[in-house]
Design a protein around this motif. Sequence first.
Motif, mmCIF file in Angstrom:
data_model
loop_
_atom_site.group_PDB
_atom_site.id
_atom_site.type_symbol
_atom_site.label_atom_id
_atom_site.label_comp_id
_atom_site.label_asym_id
_atom_site.label_seq_id
_atom_site.Cartn_x
_atom_site.Cartn_y
_atom_site.Cartn_z
ATOM 1 N N THR A 416 19.346 3.343 -4.708
ATOM 2 C CA THR A 416 18.226 4.226 -4.383
ATOM 3 C C THR A 416 17.008 3.895 -5.227
ATOM 4 O OG1 THR A 416 19.784 5.996 -3.825
ATOM 5 C CG2 THR A 416 17.489 6.626 -4.221
ATOM 6 N N PHE A 417 17.221 3.623 -6.519
ATOM 7 C CA PHE A 417 16.110 3.284 -7.400
ATOM 8 C C PHE A 417 15.517 1.928 -7.028
ATOM 9 C CE2 PHE A 417 17.290 6.676 -10.327
ATOM 10 C CZ PHE A 417 16.046 7.056 -10.804
ATOM 11 N N GLU A 418 16.364 0.982 -6.651
ATOM 12 C CA GLU A 418 15.841 -0.322 -6.252
ATOM 13 C C GLU A 418 14.979 -0.194 -5.006
ATOM 14 O OE1 GLU A 418 18.750 -3.339 -5.890
ATOM 15 O OE2 GLU A 418 19.411 -3.229 -7.969
ATOM 16 N N SER A 419 15.388 0.660 -4.066
ATOM 17 C CA SER A 419 14.585 0.897 -2.874
ATOM 18 C C SER A 419 13.259 1.551 -3.238
ATOM 19 C CB SER A 419 15.365 1.782 -1.891
ATOM 20 O OG SER A 419 14.578 2.088 -0.766
ATOM 21 N N PHE A 420 13.310 2.498 -4.201
ATOM 22 C CA PHE A 420 12.076 3.146 -4.648
ATOM 23 C C PHE A 420 11.146 2.141 -5.323
ATOM 24 C CE2 PHE A 420 9.965 4.936 -8.402
ATOM 25 C CZ PHE A 420 9.035 5.751 -7.781
ATOM 26 N N LEU A 421 11.706 1.265 -6.186
ATOM 27 C CA LEU A 421 10.882 0.270 -6.869
ATOM 28 C C LEU A 421 10.266 -0.715 -5.882
ATOM 29 C CD1 LEU A 421 12.967 -0.520 -10.078
ATOM 30 C CD2 LEU A 421 10.878 0.817 -9.898
ATOM 31 N N LYS A 422 11.006 -1.023 -4.815
ATOM 32 C CA LYS A 422 10.454 -1.905 -3.794
ATOM 33 C C LYS A 422 9.257 -1.249 -3.123
ATOM 34 C CE LYS A 422 11.775 -4.637 0.258
ATOM 35 N NZ LYS A 422 12.886 -4.996 1.185
ATOM 36 N N SER A 423 9.360 0.063 -2.845
ATOM 37 C CA SER A 423 8.226 0.791 -2.258
ATOM 38 C C SER A 423 7.053 0.853 -3.230
ATOM 39 C CB SER A 423 8.658 2.204 -1.861
ATOM 40 O OG SER A 423 9.713 2.175 -0.922
ATOM 41 N N LEU A 424 7.367 1.060 -4.515
ATOM 42 C CA LEU A 424 6.314 1.098 -5.523
ATOM 43 C C LEU A 424 5.598 -0.240 -5.637
ATOM 44 C CD1 LEU A 424 4.788 2.517 -7.784
ATOM 45 C CD2 LEU A 424 6.668 1.970 -9.329
ATOM 46 N N LYS A 425 6.352 -1.337 -5.513
ATOM 47 C CA LYS A 425 5.732 -2.661 -5.573
ATOM 48 C C LYS A 425 4.818 -2.879 -4.368
ATOM 49 C CE LYS A 425 7.537 -6.206 -7.496
ATOM 50 N NZ LYS A 425 8.353 -7.376 -7.888
ATOM 51 N N GLU A 426 5.240 -2.411 -3.186
ATOM 52 C CA GLU A 426 4.374 -2.515 -2.008
ATOM 53 C C GLU A 426 3.088 -1.719 -2.205
ATOM 54 O OE1 GLU A 426 6.805 -1.118 1.142
ATOM 55 O OE2 GLU A 426 8.010 -2.951 1.297
ATOM 56 N N VAL A 427 3.209 -0.570 -2.855
ATOM 57 C CA VAL A 427 2.037 0.266 -3.102
ATOM 58 C C VAL A 427 1.093 -0.400 -4.092
ATOM 59 C CG1 VAL A 427 1.320 2.388 -4.259
ATOM 60 C CG2 VAL A 427 3.045 2.484 -2.470
ATOM 61 N N LYS A 428 1.634 -0.921 -5.196
ATOM 62 C CA LYS A 428 0.763 -1.500 -6.217
ATOM 63 C C LYS A 428 0.146 -2.825 -5.773
ATOM 64 C CE LYS A 428 4.017 -4.071 -9.197
ATOM 65 N NZ LYS A 428 3.158 -5.253 -9.409
ATOM 66 N N ASN A 429 0.690 -3.423 -4.714
ATOM 67 C CA ASN A 429 0.098 -4.629 -4.134
ATOM 68 C C ASN A 429 -0.751 -4.318 -2.910
ATOM 69 O OD1 ASN A 429 1.325 -6.278 -6.051
ATOM 70 N ND2 ASN A 429 3.145 -6.597 -4.793
ATOM 71 N N ALA A 430 -0.926 -3.022 -2.613
ATOM 72 C CA ALA A 430 -1.738 -2.565 -1.476
ATOM 73 C C ALA A 430 -1.234 -3.136 -0.161
ATOM 74 C CB ALA A 430 -3.206 -2.917 -1.689
ATOM 75 N N GLU A 431 0.095 -3.288 -0.037
ATOM 76 C CA GLU A 431 0.666 -3.766 1.212
ATOM 77 C C GLU A 431 0.827 -2.640 2.234
ATOM 78 O OE1 GLU A 431 4.311 -5.700 0.241
ATOM 79 O OE2 GLU A 431 3.357 -7.228 -1.031
ATOM 80 N N ARG A 432 0.594 -1.420 1.819
ATOM 81 C CA ARG A 432 0.659 -0.264 2.702
ATOM 82 C C ARG A 432 -0.316 0.787 2.185
ATOM 83 N NH1 ARG A 432 6.464 2.490 1.249
ATOM 84 N NH2 ARG A 432 5.487 4.320 2.164
ATOM 85 N N PRO A 433 -0.937 1.555 3.066
ATOM 86 C CA PRO A 433 -1.853 2.612 2.601
ATOM 87 C C PRO A 433 -1.079 3.746 1.935
ATOM 88 C CG PRO A 433 -1.588 2.717 4.981
ATOM 89 C CD PRO A 433 -0.876 1.471 4.533
#
Length: 499
Positions: A416-433
């Motif tokens: 679950t944390f790895e999935s959350f970190l993956k989402s956080l990485k997408e956010v910090k790279n502006a890959e999703r609004p």
Amino acid sequence: MSNEELFPAIGSLAQKTDDLAGAHTGDARPAADEDEERAVQEIESLCMSCEKQGVTRLLLTSIPYFHEVIVMSFRCEHCGFSNNEIQSAGVIRPEGTMYTARILARADLDRQIVKSETCTVVVPELELTIPPSRGQLTTVEGLVRNVVTDLSAEQPLRRIQDEATYAKIQTIVDKLKEILADDDEEEEEVHVAGPVKSKSAVDKDAPMPAFTLKLDDPTGNSFIEFVGSTADPKWNLRTYRRTKEKNVALGLVAVDEPTATEGGAEEAENIGGGLEGENEEIYVFPGTCSSCGHPLNTYMKKVVIPYFKDILIMSTNCDRCGYRDNEVKSGAAISEQGRRITLKVEDREDLSRDILKSETCGLSIPDIDLELHAGTLGGRFTTLEGILDQVYEELSEKVFAHGDSTVAVDGKSRNTFESFLKSLKEVKNAERPFTLILDDPLANSYLQNLYAPDPDPNMEIVAYDRTWDQNEDLGLNDMKVEGYEEDAIKDAKADVAAS
């Protein structure tokens, strides 16, 4: 000749080598024109050991998602001396790089590493730092084996001359051997009984202690492989601006005359070049390092943020142990109302906005269920990308500090944390609004308005009255700035009467 012809990819070089080997199986020697097609170039070179002629082999290739490198290998047939090295074929990058990889399973030991001669390798769990040395093209496992070999070389002598140093080094060596899962007895049996087996094949299912590998290269010419894509939750890249000292060490700038003030001053000294109240003013406060006790200086600077207020930035850096600390304080009066800032981030341009997050500010991103309470990370003055990078590093260190991938962390599974970190990485790279919310009851936080002084269409700022509980937490309910002299006199009379 194009760059692709000079530096073909490793895969194409391997395919070309296989094709040439298959075409000439059983032949004495390939034709001369086919010799020119060979990827590896051979040059006669002087052996620095026996001073006879050896052979240097050069391989010009490119690393996927990285850049061009030159792999060099020297061997002398007379004395057996050999040496391998890798050099960057590109230019020094404008910024330094810090690669971080969490090595949790044996499959992670196969990650490819490019380590330049200016790269420092750090394993925090073992308090192990590998200083800059010759460049290498290897894997995580190969790097660990090299460290074990280098540290073990003089251990028998250290055991006799300096037993304390021997014990400390041996502790590190033993921990590294746990990562490799090598069995000395099995290794000897394999060499005696028959063909050498792959150690990774023998012990691939053995448990492995998790650790973190960091590559810090001020030239930006080092690299560690990610799995799949840059959204790999075990892999992170952070860039930083080189300090003046690092630029001097790299030979990029000349050494200036020393301008630092003498230590041991009893009073704060103004080392800025402006008048009092100007932005260029910097103050120095002598003190001691809270980590090693070595004398150091704390620097403080007043900064005026346009369309906001004055702030104080304090920075502490210990040259002896590397301890660093930065803090931001408000330089203005306490606001009567709190402030909530909401920003809709749509592209990478929004990540470059300046952000001031005070120590009383909470930060949240509802899209990925991220919420940081007041006090988390302290006061920070950076960019939106910088603070998200910091959040990612803090959380990943907390999550990956545990061993088994199924162990629960704060009530949630590792997956679950790895999935959350993956989402956080997408956010910090502006890959999703996503939507960013800053909530500061003291209104000491700030987010840059790209359209100032006009309103920002993607930003909403709301002022609100603090609740009694918020004022109580901040200590404002008991704060009295007027008429406190009378209270002091009453307290003094009460103390006299009681005595």
